[in-house]
Design a protein around this motif. Structure first.
Motif, PDB file in Angstrom:
ATOM      1  N   ILE A 194       0.847  -1.191   0.000  1.00  0.00           N
ATOM      2  CA  ILE A 194       0.000   0.000   0.000  1.00  0.00           C
ATOM      3  C   ILE A 194       0.882   1.240   0.000  1.00  0.00           C
ATOM      4  O   ILE A 194       1.839   1.344   0.784  1.00  0.00           O
ATOM      5  N   CYS A 195       0.564   2.196  -0.868  1.00  0.00           N
ATOM      6  CA  CYS A 195       1.287   3.467  -0.887  1.00  0.00           C
ATOM      7  C   CYS A 195       0.728   4.370   0.210  1.00  0.00           C
ATOM      8  O   CYS A 195      -0.484   4.619   0.283  1.00  0.00           O
ATOM      9  N   LEU A 196       1.615   4.852   1.071  1.00  0.00           N
ATOM     10  CA  LEU A 196       1.195   5.724   2.175  1.00  0.00           C
ATOM     11  C   LEU A 196       1.270   7.197   1.785  1.00  0.00           C
ATOM     12  O   LEU A 196       0.956   8.074   2.588  1.00  0.00           O
ATOM     13  N   GLY A 197       1.701   7.470   0.553  1.00  0.00           N
ATOM     14  CA  GLY A 197       1.862   8.844   0.080  1.00  0.00           C
ATOM     15  C   GLY A 197       3.282   9.088  -0.387  1.00  0.00           C
ATOM     16  O   GLY A 197       4.239   8.686   0.280  1.00  0.00           O
ATOM     17  N   GLY A 198       3.420   9.718  -1.537  1.00  0.00           N
ATOM     18  CA  GLY A 198       4.746   9.982  -2.073  1.00  0.00           C
ATOM     19  C   GLY A 198       5.473   8.689  -2.376  1.00  0.00           C
ATOM     20  O   GLY A 198       4.921   7.775  -3.005  1.00  0.00           O
ATOM     21  N   ASP A 199       6.724   8.569  -1.890  1.00  0.00           N
ATOM     22  CA  ASP A 199       7.492   7.342  -2.128  1.00  0.00           C
ATOM     23  C   ASP A 199       7.529   6.440  -0.889  1.00  0.00           C
ATOM     24  O   ASP A 199       8.389   5.575  -0.772  1.00  0.00           O
TER      25      ASP A 199
END
Length: 741
Positions: free
Chosen positions: A624-629
């Motif tokens: 899961i992407c938590l934001g940005g990289d």
């Protein structure tokens, strides 16, 4: 002839005197196996089902018909408290038949031990560590002590199956049998075994016998379970502030906890009032903190102290005092404890057990709940889950109540499937190999390298150890003066080895911290790790003490009691969680069903967690992407497979993916920064998994992962090999990566 009639007259009298109307199924099955076969025996049934009597009724009957000429049966128990408890029970039973019962551990008087050496007979009850000491220091007595040994009974056998202590027990039994020239039948007892067949093979190793495993149908036992959740600070999930209203259907009306009480501790404080209870915590530090808090509540409310404490770092006098008070039917006190009261000791008519946060295993949950429910009461356990309230801007994985979900998963696995953790018998036990090598050499005296190798490697627990590995070990031990070559070419204990084998701490193979004994005037309180400077405070035995003097040479701390509250520290206590539990945790977050044992706050908190999981997709998409990289990986793997995956990603894939800032919350999730895309992440993992993998590649450069107690005495090559091939869950990790494709 039925089993009851086959029993000796004094046993039939005992059954009549105790008003037993019939034998239990396990007692009939055990009698049939002991009387009518020459097999070993594994008895698995719930706590308080009569396993001890099932094993010993037929053994004692056979003894009365043909009395052994030495100790006839050895009972191996994992705890001194359990041995003391069983000693009283067996003594009462055997007195009529004039069969002596002996117990042997560190707290037993030397005069008592001397009497056994002079008159070996009857039943000997002993811990693995004390049996090691006996073989080490009374080597010349072994043949006389055990020359007619017929049975070895191992109680709570499951507690010995997941580490070196079980291997040590098996080695001890084989060494004793060879020295005494006997092949006693083995009987294992347990309430919680996950894989009966594997355990049966483990029990029979080296005996040439089969293991009989009677299938005992469990009755439809009724449980009383509840699980409540509390934020340490702030409004609760169900916006319920009043502790006394949290569990009306189980408890009726009670008073309130002190104002500003910690919600979880206040809940326990109120619902233990006027009852005999146990409160289980997962570490000694938590145990001390909870006891101090609960005693402060008594003081605030001007009530007498109604809380006892029991854990492994307390002095013998403290532990035995707590055990004696618990057995008193007139005392309605609560004991705050760790795993030391998890196993078989009978502590009377307990009404209720509390579990603060989730235990690490289903086995532990069942053992702890089994402490209650005796004397015709249903087993009753109240789970109390604590959590710091997540901040509004907290990242996804921190907002999941992991201990709450873990507790539900443990219960559901047993409710739905009767699943319990299987034994872990596939490690490379190099630490134990060092220990048994030194014990053998210390007890037998000078031996040739070939004779030593033959004696040690023939022990069945070392079947995975190669001759080359053992040669490497012996060369290293000679070079480090653990062992020494004589002029004749034989091997003896060296100067460095003498320092190890002469310490009483050498008998144990489980890891211990360097401990200091704490004294208040003439009273011994217990032990601590890393004592603070003079003038600082420590928590021990449920009270707070100020340090007055530290004697580092003698490892003594002198202190006096003061009021207050400070954290305790006894050393690390990590838990090993099985992959099956993590997989069931994912299902808990996925499914929409309710669980009848959840209380208001727990229901509301689970609903929040499921909404979080649904919106984030964390149960369907592992990455899961938590934001940005910034990314988070949810592998749903047990501790050692998670550890393998963590290393695989970092070592094999990290550079190509541009990974950095990897932070592990083992075994729940991994957070890291990554320059690559999600598609590239899974593509690279899949490609790397298909390539041949030597587990040694997952050890960091220059790393020597000291994992077991005696790893520091091993050559680095064996430490690394034992960790890579015996600890890391490579196969589970690879299967999980393949499932993502």
């Amino acid at each position: 002839m039925n089993i009851f009639n086959r029993y000796a007259p004094f046993i039939r009298d005992f059954i009549y005197q105790n008003n037993w109307e019939s034998l239990r199924a396990i007692q009939v099955a055990a009698g049939d196996a002991v009387f009518n076969t020459d097999d070993n025996l594994l008895l698995s049934a719930s706590t308080a089902s009569g396993k001890t009597e099932a094993a010993f009724f037929p053994i004692l009957t056979l003894f009365t018909e043909d009395m052994p000429k030495s100790v006839g049966a050895v009972y191996i128990g994992p705890l001194k408290a359990l041995i003391n408890d069983q000693f009283q029970r067996l003594n009462d039973l055997c007195r009529e038949a004039d069969i002596p019962v002996w117990h042997w551990h560190g707290d037993v008087a030397q005069s008592r031990k001397k009497r056994l050496l002079e008159n070996p007979s009857g039943i000997l009850q002993i811990t693995p560590e004390s049996l090691e000491a006996l073989l080490l220091h009374k080597h010349a007595y072994i043949a006389r002590l055990f020359g007619d040994l017929r049975f070895i009974v191992i109680d709570e056998v499951h507690s010995l199956m997941r580490g070196d202590r079980g291997g040590q027990t098996l080695c001890l039994i084989e060494r004793l049998s060879k020295l005494a020239g006997v092949n006693p039948r083995r009987i294992g007892l347990s309430a919680t075994i996950g894989d009966l067949e594997s355990t049966g093979k483990f029990l029979s190793a080296g005996t040439g016998r089969k293991t009989a495993i009677p299938k005992i149908e469990a009755g439809g036992a009724r449980w009383r379970l509840s699980m409540e959740h509390f934020y340490v600070l702030g409004a609760q999930a169900a916006e319920e502030r009043e502790i006394q209203d949290a569990q009306p259907e189980l408890d009726g009306k009670t008073d309130t906890a002190p104002v500003n009480a910690d919600p979880a501790m206040g809940y326990i404080f109120e619902h233990t009032r006027g009852k005999k209870c146990l409160v289980f915590l997962n570490s000694r530090e938590e145990c001390e903190a909870a006891t101090t808090t609960l005693r402060q509540y008594c003081e605030i409310r001007h009530e007498p102290d109604r809380f006892l404490i029991h854990h492994g770092n307390l002095s013998t006098s403290y532990r035995e005092t707590a055990e004696a008070i618990m057995k008193d039917e007139e005392q309605f006190l609560t004991t705050v404890t760790t795993a030391t009261l998890e196993l078989g000791i009978d502590i009377g008519r307990l009404e209720r057990a509390f579990q603060v946060d989730a235990p690490f295993t289903v086995s532990s949950f069942l053992q702890r709940m089994g402490r209650t429910g005796r004397r015709d009461l249903p087993p009753e356990m109240w789970f109390v889950m604590q959590e710091e309230q997540p901040e509004a801007r907290a990242m996804l994985p921190v907002t999941v109540p992991w201990t709450l979900i873990q507790g539900i998963a443990l219960i559901q696995l047993y409710r739905e499937e009767r699943w319990v953790e299987p034994p872990k018998l596939d490690r490379l036990p190099f630490s134990l190999l060092y220990h048994q090598t030194m014990c053998t050499l210390a007890s037998c005296g000078e031996m040739s390298a070939a004779a030593l190798a033959s004696r040690v490697l023939s022990l069945s627990y070392f079947h995975r150890i190669t001759q080359e590995d053992y040669r490497l070990l012996l060369r290293h031990l000679v070079s480090t003066e653990q062992i020494q070559k004589t002029e004749e070419g034989g091997l003896i204990i060296g100067l460095a080895g003498e320092r190890q084998t002469s310490s009483f701490k050498f008998y144990a193979v489980f890891k211990e911290n360097e401990e200091y004994t704490v004294r208040n005037e003439s009273q011994e309180l217990g032990t601590i790790v890393m004592p603070p400077p003079v003038g600082e405070k420590i928590a021990l035995a449920g009270h707070v003490w100020i340090v007055e003097e530290v004697d580092h040479n003698r490892h003594l701390v002198y202190c006096s009691q003061v009021r207050g509250k400070v954290p305790a520290y006894f050393g690390q206590c990590p838990g090993d969680i099985h992959t099956r539990i993590l997989e069931r945790m994912r299902e808990v977050l996925r499914e929409n069903c309710s669980y009848p044992y959840l209380m208001k706050n727990a229901v509301a908190r689970l609903d929040e967690a499921r909404r979080t999981a649904r919106h984030s997709g964390m149960t369907e998409e592992p990455l899961i992407c938590l934001g940005g990289d910034m990314w988070c990986l949810f592998p749903w793997l047990g501790t050692y497979a998670f550890l393998a995956l963590e290393r695989f990603i970092k070592i094999k894939c990290g550079p190509a993916l541009g990974l950095s800032a990897l932070d592990s919350s083992r075994p729940y999730f991994l957070i890291f920064r990554m320059k690559a895309s999600k598609e590239e992440f899974f593509r690279l993992l899949g490609e790397m998994e298909k390539q041949p993998l030597d587990p040694m590649e997952l050890i960091y450069k220059g790393e020597v992962p000291l994992f077991e107690k005696y790893d520091e005495f091993l050559p680095q090559q064996l430490v690394r090999k034992g960790f890579a091939y015996g600890i890391l869950g490579i196969d589970e990790m690879r299967a999980r990566i393949r499932s993502w494709h």
